[in-house]
Design an enzyme around this catalytic site. Sequence first.
Site, mmCIF file in Angstrom:
data_model
loop_
_atom_site.group_PDB
_atom_site.id
_atom_site.type_symbol
_atom_site.label_atom_id
_atom_site.label_comp_id
_atom_site.label_asym_id
_atom_site.label_seq_id
_atom_site.Cartn_x
_atom_site.Cartn_y
_atom_site.Cartn_z
ATOM 1 N N ASP A 90 0.804 -1.219 0.000
ATOM 2 C CA ASP A 90 0.000 0.000 0.000
ATOM 3 C C ASP A 90 0.837 1.269 0.000
ATOM 4 O OD1 ASP A 90 1.089 -0.229 2.507
ATOM 5 O OD2 ASP A 90 -0.790 0.013 3.609
ATOM 6 N N CYS A 96 5.232 -0.401 2.370
ATOM 7 C CA CYS A 96 5.822 -1.732 2.545
ATOM 8 C C CYS A 96 7.189 -1.697 3.219
ATOM 9 C CB CYS A 96 5.895 -2.478 1.219
ATOM 10 S SG CYS A 96 6.926 -1.713 -0.047
ATOM 11 N N HIS A 133 8.779 -3.684 -4.287
ATOM 12 C CA HIS A 133 8.213 -4.090 -2.996
ATOM 13 C C HIS A 133 9.284 -4.584 -2.025
ATOM 14 C CE1 HIS A 133 4.829 -5.176 -0.479
ATOM 15 N NE2 HIS A 133 5.275 -6.403 -0.343
#
Length: 227
Positions: free
Chosen positions: A95, A98, A204
């Site tokens: 979101d 991370c 990520h």
Amino acid sequence: MTHIIQNEGGSSSSTSISSERTDTDDDRMIAIVLSEEYASLDGAAARRLSNMSSVPHVPRINTFIPELSNATLDHQRLLQRLNAYGLYEVKVSGDGNCQFRALSDQMYRSPEHHKHVRKEIVKQLKECHSLYEGYVPMKYKHYCKKMAKSGEWGDHITLQAAADKFVAKICLLTSFRDTCFVEVVPQYQAPQRELWLSFWSGVHYNSIYELRDLPVRCKPRKKHWLF
């Protein structure tokens, strides 16, 4: 969060086909190199990561999001490395928080303290601005204000600030082609702890553990077969 570039009109050209074949060949070569790299490792491989040569960490802001094909290859490479070293990811929400969620999981065994982690890192950025502002290609006050917002992606500057603030060596198992291991160390203190993250380059962060160190909530369930 990926950036996809499509050909105009949705048509595929011989160039794109050639590119796809090159990507496939590259991926096959990566698998061969990785299998050779890990062939001599035993079950204690994860502990050896701390003895590996790491590339120098350079604090920098986020400037590049990989295209979908490259991001997919990067992710496959990261998964192969996790498997080879017997490491397990605790997946955190993608979101925009991370990096902070993964750091929270490492320090507090829960990603839910990410707001506190972000607040402390931004505090470090503001109080010790001379350590970081030289890496920021914008007005530093604007950068700090931006980083204070929930959902703003962490970068390599916030990683350095985290290492300094929490007096921690942050170890990244990465998807980079040229190296799988990056260390971020405190600039003026000896680290008092290690925090382990996986880094899918440009996309990520997750928190990683050896199986025996996994939080109880994350341990894989044993399968019970009925005969």
